[in-house]
Scaffold this active site. Structure first.
Site, PDB file in Angstrom:
ATOM      1  N   ASP A   1      -5.592  -5.504   6.091  1.00 53.41           N
ATOM      2  CA  ASP A   1      -6.796  -4.987   5.441  1.00 53.41           C
ATOM      3  C   ASP A   1      -7.794  -6.126   5.221  1.00 53.41           C
ATOM      4  O   ASP A   1      -8.981  -6.025   5.551  1.00 53.41           O
ATOM      5  CB  ASP A   1      -6.385  -4.366   4.094  1.00 53.41           C
ATOM      6  CG  ASP A   1      -7.480  -3.505   3.502  1.00 53.41           C
ATOM      7  OD1 ASP A   1      -8.514  -3.312   4.161  1.00 53.41           O
ATOM      8  OD2 ASP A   1      -7.289  -3.010   2.374  1.00 53.41           O
TER       9      ASP A   1
ATOM     10  N   TYR B   1       0.815  -1.222   0.000  1.00 51.90           N
ATOM     11  CA  TYR B   1       0.000   0.000   0.000  1.00 51.90           C
ATOM     12  C   TYR B   1       0.848   1.270   0.000  1.00 51.90           C
ATOM     13  O   TYR B   1       0.321   2.363   0.108  1.00 51.90           O
ATOM     14  CB  TYR B   1      -0.932   0.021   1.216  1.00 51.90           C
ATOM     15  CG  TYR B   1      -2.099  -0.930   1.124  1.00 51.90           C
ATOM     16  CD1 TYR B   1      -1.971  -2.160   0.492  1.00 51.90           C
ATOM     17  CD2 TYR B   1      -3.327  -0.618   1.671  1.00 51.90           C
ATOM     18  CE1 TYR B   1      -3.019  -3.040   0.412  1.00 51.90           C
ATOM     19  CE2 TYR B   1      -4.386  -1.501   1.592  1.00 51.90           C
ATOM     20  CZ  TYR B   1      -4.233  -2.710   0.969  1.00 51.90           C
ATOM     21  OH  TYR B   1      -5.281  -3.584   0.896  1.00 51.90           O
TER      22      TYR B   1
ATOM     23  N   LYS C   1       3.814 -14.368   5.486  1.00 53.84           N
ATOM     24  CA  LYS C   1       4.067 -15.399   4.487  1.00 53.84           C
ATOM     25  C   LYS C   1       5.578 -15.387   4.237  1.00 53.84           C
ATOM     26  O   LYS C   1       6.062 -15.146   3.119  1.00 53.84           O
ATOM     27  CB  LYS C   1       3.253 -15.084   3.214  1.00 53.84           C
ATOM     28  CG  LYS C   1       3.144 -16.218   2.247  1.00 53.84           C
ATOM     29  CD  LYS C   1       2.241 -17.343   2.741  1.00 53.84           C
ATOM     30  CE  LYS C   1       2.291 -18.514   1.777  1.00 53.84           C
ATOM     31  NZ  LYS C   1       1.629 -19.716   2.303  1.00 53.84           N
TER      32      LYS C   1
ATOM     33  N   ASP D   1      -2.170 -17.898   5.444  1.00 50.75           N
ATOM     34  CA  ASP D   1      -3.213 -18.801   4.939  1.00 50.75           C
ATOM     35  C   ASP D   1      -3.745 -19.692   6.060  1.00 50.75           C
ATOM     36  O   ASP D   1      -4.956 -19.895   6.197  1.00 50.75           O
ATOM     37  CB  ASP D   1      -2.720 -19.623   3.730  1.00 50.75           C
ATOM     38  CG  ASP D   1      -1.264 -20.035   3.844  1.00 50.75           C
ATOM     39  OD1 ASP D   1      -0.610 -19.696   4.842  1.00 50.75           O
ATOM     40  OD2 ASP D   1      -0.769 -20.705   2.918  1.00 50.75           O
TER      41      ASP D   1
END
Ligand code: NAD
Length: 354
Positions: free
Chosen positions: A248, A124, A191, A224
């Site tokens: 987000d 972002y 991740k 995940d």
């Protein structure tokens, strides 16, 4: 003395839920001097910019603001006002609580989560190169030179920077938040096995900083796996600490766990300034119809009151919301009711005055 608070009504359903919020906050009796400033589509039409410098100046004066959602037209070339505000005021921490509310049956009855999202870096940050532009082609060449990898010529690029500085302050913020709010655990989502030098850095800073807070239970989890576990057993989690993009997405997921976006409050905090806003967007599909749920913004208002050290008034607002939801006679359509935004605001206001 009255608290000076900048109010940005926003667009879409923003003005509707902002009116409702102002009315409820005024009903608490806490003296607030409102400074109303426009940003978004109206400001663009009138002043040629979605975020006039004056709005930032007003927030710097008052140090505290509350805003309705602002539309970001997709592919218009305009940067999101929300992202710009967070970066200009260095509001590096987004805090988004989700707790099960009385009278609203959901799949999991005992959710009490807080998402802490890093707000300024990651995908972002706004560093992008459009497919086919000379800059994108040059970047592709440079990447080939530096990495030895051949990327497709028709690629577009969004850069994902995560710094030690950015990671360290949000990790410290989250650990201190846990201690200050009597919570028990931080789960850092990442991740890092795929994005070793951005998410991996975020994770390693988390691990290092957590060593300084042995009283906080710190765990890390791949994003995940975290997503799967959140929908199966959300009560196992407490405070979630996430880089910008995951934060987000996961904050909407958590909003969904407790009844949807119409209830999800939020705060954007930095060392100097604080901007409170609901998690939801401007909901163009229902804008102007008077049916938007004002509770997300009203609860953001309660967070604002607590920030102003008006804890009793903040709790009073939250209890009034609880009572109205529990009674069930004033609910907007997103919660299965038929009430208007105004009717819900009035019910909360009356419950507050009682
Ligand atoms: P959205 O949150 O506006 O709407 C998603 C769905 O939730 C819609 O069906 C909407 O009707 C519903 N919804 C949202 N808030 C509601 C409320 N208070 N009461 C009842 N229903 C509600 O998300 P979107 O449609 O993806 O985004 C619309 C615009 O808002 C986009 O331009 C987006 O960029 C912007 N946006 C702004 C902010 C912000 O200002 N902080 C945040 C998210 C999205």
């Amino acid at each position: 003395m009255a608290h000076l608070v900048t109010l940005i009504p926003g667009d879409g359903i923003g003005p509707e839920v902002s009116d409702a919020t102002r009315r409820v906050l005024d009903a608490t009796g806490v003296p607030i001097e409102w400074v109303v400033e426009e940003a978004g589509a109206d400001a663009l039409a009138r002043e040629g910019t979605t975020l006039p410098g004056r709005v930032l100046d007003r927030i710097r004066d008052s140090r505290v603001a509350i805003k309705g959602p602002i539309t970001t037209p997709v592919g218009s070339g305009f940067r999101s006002v929300n992202v710009e505000l967070r970066q200009a005021l260095d509001l590096f921490a987004a805090v988004r609580p989700s707790r099960s509310l009385a009278g609203l049956p959901t799949r999991h009855p005992d959710v009490d989560l807080v998402v802490i999202r890093e707000n300024t870096e990651d995908l972002y940050q706004g560093i992008e190169f459009e497919r086919g532009t000379p800059e994108a082609l040059e970047l592709r060449e440079e990447l080939r030179r530096l990495s030895g990898r051949e990327l497709r010529e028709d690629s577009g690029f969004t850069v994902k920077p995560i710094s030690v500085t950015g990671a360290r302050r949000i990790v410290r913020f989250a650990l201190e938040f846990v201690v200050a709010h009597g919570r028990r655990k931080v789960t850092l989502g990442h991740k890092a096995n795929i994005m070793r030098f951005s998410d991996g850095l975020f994770l390693s800073i988390g691990q290092i900083e957590a060593e300084g807070h042995p009283e906080v239970w710190f765990e890390e989890m791949e994003i995940d796996q975290l997503s799967m576990r959140l929908v199966r057993e959300p009560a196992e989690f407490d405070v979630l600490l996430l880089p910008n993009l995951y934060g987000d997405i996961i904050s909407d997921l958590c909003a969904g766990l407790v009844g949807g976006l119409g209830l999800a409050a939020g705060a954007n905090l930095g060392w100097e300034y604080a901007v409170f806003e609901p998690v939801h967007g401007s909901a163009p599909d229902i804008a102007g119809r008077g049916v938007a749920n004002p509770i997300a913004m009203i609860l953001s208002g309660a967070m604002l009151l607590r920030h102003l050290r008006e804890a009793a008034a903040a709790t009073a607002v939250e209890r009034a919301v609880d009572r109205v939801l529990e009674r069930g006679d004033a609910r907007t359509p997103d919660l299965g009711g038929t009430s208007s935004t105004e009717e819900v605001a009035r019910a909360i206001e009356e419950s507050l005055r009682r």
